[in-house]
Design a protein around this motif. Structure first.
Motif, PDB file in Angstrom:
ATOM      1  N   ARG A 195       0.829  -1.205   0.000  1.00 49.02           N
ATOM      2  CA  ARG A 195       0.000   0.000   0.000  1.00 49.02           C
ATOM      3  C   ARG A 195       0.867   1.261   0.000  1.00 49.02           C
ATOM      4  O   ARG A 195       0.545   2.240  -0.642  1.00 49.02           O
ATOM      5  CB  ARG A 195      -0.920   0.015   1.228  1.00 49.02           C
ATOM      6  CG  ARG A 195      -2.204  -0.756   1.028  1.00 49.02           C
ATOM      7  CD  ARG A 195      -3.237  -0.410   2.082  1.00 49.02           C
ATOM      8  NE  ARG A 195      -3.077  -1.166   3.300  1.00 49.02           N
ATOM      9  CZ  ARG A 195      -3.640  -2.364   3.515  1.00 49.02           C
ATOM     10  NH1 ARG A 195      -4.393  -2.917   2.602  1.00 49.02           N
ATOM     11  NH2 ARG A 195      -3.460  -2.995   4.658  1.00 49.02           N
ATOM     12  N   VAL A 200       2.212   3.777  -7.831  1.00 49.61           N
ATOM     13  CA  VAL A 200       0.889   4.175  -8.323  1.00 49.61           C
ATOM     14  C   VAL A 200       1.006   5.157  -9.477  1.00 49.61           C
ATOM     15  O   VAL A 200       0.007   5.634  -9.976  1.00 49.61           O
ATOM     16  CB  VAL A 200       0.014   4.805  -7.210  1.00 49.61           C
ATOM     17  CG1 VAL A 200      -0.323   3.783  -6.152  1.00 49.61           C
ATOM     18  CG2 VAL A 200       0.693   6.009  -6.588  1.00 49.61           C
ATOM     19  N   SER A 201       2.207   5.429  -9.913  1.00 50.41           N
ATOM     20  CA  SER A 201       2.379   6.373 -11.010  1.00 50.41           C
ATOM     21  C   SER A 201       3.658   6.050 -11.772  1.00 50.41           C
ATOM     22  O   SER A 201       4.695   5.767 -11.149  1.00 50.41           O
ATOM     23  CB  SER A 201       2.449   7.801 -10.461  1.00 50.41           C
ATOM     24  OG  SER A 201       2.952   8.667 -11.447  1.00 50.41           O
ATOM     25  N   PRO A 202       3.625   6.103 -13.088  1.00 56.69           N
ATOM     26  CA  PRO A 202       4.860   5.864 -13.850  1.00 56.69           C
ATOM     27  C   PRO A 202       5.932   6.911 -13.555  1.00 56.69           C
ATOM     28  O   PRO A 202       7.110   6.680 -13.767  1.00 56.69           O
ATOM     29  CB  PRO A 202       4.403   5.919 -15.312  1.00 56.69           C
ATOM     30  CG  PRO A 202       3.037   6.483 -15.311  1.00 56.69           C
ATOM     31  CD  PRO A 202       2.470   6.333 -13.945  1.00 56.69           C
TER      32      PRO A 202
END
Lengths: 281, 316
Positions: A195, A200-202
């Motif tokens: 978590r 969560v992002s490139p």
């Protein structure tokens, strides 16, 4: 030529017999050695278990009494039985030829979740041994947040008292405090780790580059159903599939088959090295 | 004599080869006799590389376990999978709880759920989140009164069935509370439509956590990871759940040996391939657990109630 024909015929018959090979289950207890089908005096749960396996696999199921876990392991390694319930000491000598296939999850217990032990990337202590006495934060008091990490660490030689323990609200809070320098290490389950540290992002593929993973491992199983590594894959998966649903489909059989576990809830698949201190990282 | 003997050698040799070639597990009779390929249905499109990897992982694992090819049938909408499994065109499917409830209503015990995910903390359910744009004046569920809403699909559990039922339980009639409703078709389309201002809010699936811990999975996270959206542009105003997670379902008229092997092989994947498991979008520490129809009985009941409501003239 006659000898050749006789030999070939024997080989063919032997191969054919292997198809109808019974499933031989080692059971620790007194009794005559050798594998035999259950008779009507066997406990009802045991008979239900054998009947369920026999129906689902289409083969005869035999009980093979052995005196000790070590004897069960030896019989398994020698190919004299197909399944045995073993603990880590019994499994250790035969780990190259056999593997764990199933464990039992106890009621209220977590899955055998991988646990991450981590420190700040700037910390030179990169081993469990090096962290003795360190301030360690767990992520919560739940089974997954506390019991599972403690079990993993204890199996690896760091029982309660090895660290100066603190317990945070959850894994995320523990990792936050690690980053803030308020503790030296965290032991959190893999989902909490993901978590926080899963990308969560490139634009940010490694959100936890400031943290170093010392080790990642599942807690070692206390017992497991063990089979030979050369068991056909399909048979292993069928056995897993049958056992996983046993508590739903044949409760009496489940009560017997998982009777060696504390408050058994269900069978779970296991990795080959579930009875060892294998690490994932 | 010599010629006869060699003929016997050949026959016995052939028999031996045949015998040796069959794995031990087929001792109960070759259940593959009527099956040349395992057919598995999955919904969704190929836009998400993680979804493609996940399908590939399941296909490879099942093919290895069963010793036969596994053919994937992809459907861009929920109904395609539902109809394929209900009609018996496919053997195995992964399907949302609401979709399974629809299948159950059509064919009953001809299809059965065998597996569902069990998360690290023990949950076997997920949530529905009412999501609005971050710059929306909508702060609470009550603020959505009279505003436009995008449902996902009539067969979506988190995007239609479950939140509607929970709204009714709170005394809100979803057919009159919102100003205008429509179906986006899928979660990705719903997020894009929301971003483009086509409606004020939408119900999206959220999992891998709970409202207290936050969520790690779901369409918003997936799209953010792919760089399609920024999580900061959206806001959750209401969540409901947990509802039973997706099911792996099988046709019960297929060989039991196949069903057992499918259950075992799929459930063994996080243990056999621990590094692959999170890479295919599964939450690390999660596993698959055995279930049966009982696990979905509430969703089946909700679907029955929804069908009754629909027959009574509800919308959309």
């Amino acid at each position: 030529m006659r000898r050749l024909l006789a030999g070939l015929a024997a080989a063919v018959l032997s191969a054919g017999a292997a198809h109808a090979s019974p499933l031989r289950i080692a059971v620790i207890g007194a009794g005559p050695t050798g594998c035999k089908a259950l008779d009507s005096t066997a406990p009802a749960g045991e008979r239900a278990y054998h009947a369920h396996l026999a129906k689902r696999l289409g083969v005869e199921v035999l009980k093979c009494p052995v005196a000790t876990p070590a004897a069960a392991a030896a019989a398994l390694a020698a190919g004299q039985v197909d399944l045995a319930i073993l603990d880590p000491p019994a499994f250790a000598p035969i780990r190259t030829t056999t593997r764990a296939i199933l464990t039992v999850r106890s009621d209220g217990a977590a899955n055998r979740i991988p646990v991450v032990l981590a420190v700040r990337a700037s910390d030179p202590r990169r081993t469990l041994a090096g962290l003795k006495g360190a301030r360690l934060a767990f992520g919560g008091r739940s089974a997954a947040g506390l019991d599972t990490p403690r079990a993993m660490l204890a199996a690896h030689g760091a029982p309660k008292g090895y660290f100066r323990e603190e317990i945070d609200g959850d894994g995320e809070a523990a990792i936050d405090r690690l980053r803030a320098g308020q503790v030296d290490a965290v032991a959190v389950h893999a989902a909490a780790w993901q978590r926080v540290c899963g990308s969560v992002s490139p634009k940010d593929p490694d959100p936890c580059r400031d943290v170093f993973v010392v080790m990642k491992a599942r807690p070692r199983a206390e017992h497991a159903l063990v089979a030979r590594r050369d068991m056909p894959l399909e048979l292993r998966y069928r056995l897993i599939g049958i056992h996983m649903a046993l508590h739903l489909e044949a409760p009496a059989a489940f009560a017997y088959a998982a009777g060696w576990a504390r408050s058994p809830a269900e069978f779970q698949p296991a990795e080959a090295e579930a009875l060892t201190l294998a690490v994932l990282k | 004599m010599a010629e006869t003997a060699w003929r016997w050698v050949a026959i016995l040799g052939a028999l031996a080869l045949t015998a040796c070639g069959k794995p031990q597990a087929t001792a109960s009779g070759d259940w593959r006799a009527g099956m040349k390929v395992l057919k598995m249905a999955v919904s969704g499109n190929n836009d998400d590389p993680m979804l493609v990897r996940r399908r590939g992982a399941y296909r490879d694992q099942l093919s290895k376990a069963l010793g036969m090819p596994v053919r994937l049938y992809e459907s861009s909408d929920y109904n395609g999978v539902i109809q394929a499994v209900s009609s018996g065109q496919i053997d195995v499917a992964q399907i949302a709880g609401g979709g399974y409830a629809n299948v159950d209503a059509q064919v009953g015990d001809k299809v059965a759920p065998i597996l569902t995910p069990r998360q690290a903390e023990g949950e076997t359910g997920y949530y529905s989140a009412l999501v609005v744009r971050a710059d929306s004046p909508v702060k609470t569920l009550a603020d959505m009164r009279g505003r436009s809403l995008g449902y996902i699909d009539y067969n979506s559990t988190s995007g239609y069935l479950y939140p509607r039922a929970k709204l009714r339980q709170q005394g809100i009639d979803p057919d009159t509370f919102f100003g205008k409703t429509s179906f986006a078709g899928a979660h990705t389309q719903a997020v894009m439509a929301l971003a483009n201002g086509q409606f004020d809010g939408t119900f999206l699936q959220a999992s891998g956590g709970d409202p207290q811990t936050g969520f790690t999975r779901g369409p918003l996270r997936t799209m953010a990871r792919r760089g399609l959206i920024d999580l900061k542009d959206f806001r959750v105003v209401w969540t409901v759940g947990p509802m039973p997670s997706e099911a792996t379902v099988v046709r019960t008229d297929r060989p039991q040996a196949m069903i057992d092997a499918v259950r075992g092989a799929m459930a063994a994947l996080p243990y056999d391939e621990p590094e692959l498991w999170p890479e295919i979008g599964q939450l690390d520490g999660s596993a698959l657990t055995a279930v049966n129809r009982e696990h979905y009985k509430d969703i089946i009941e909700l679907r029955r109630a929804e069908l009754a409501q629909r027959r009574g003239g509800g919308r959309p």
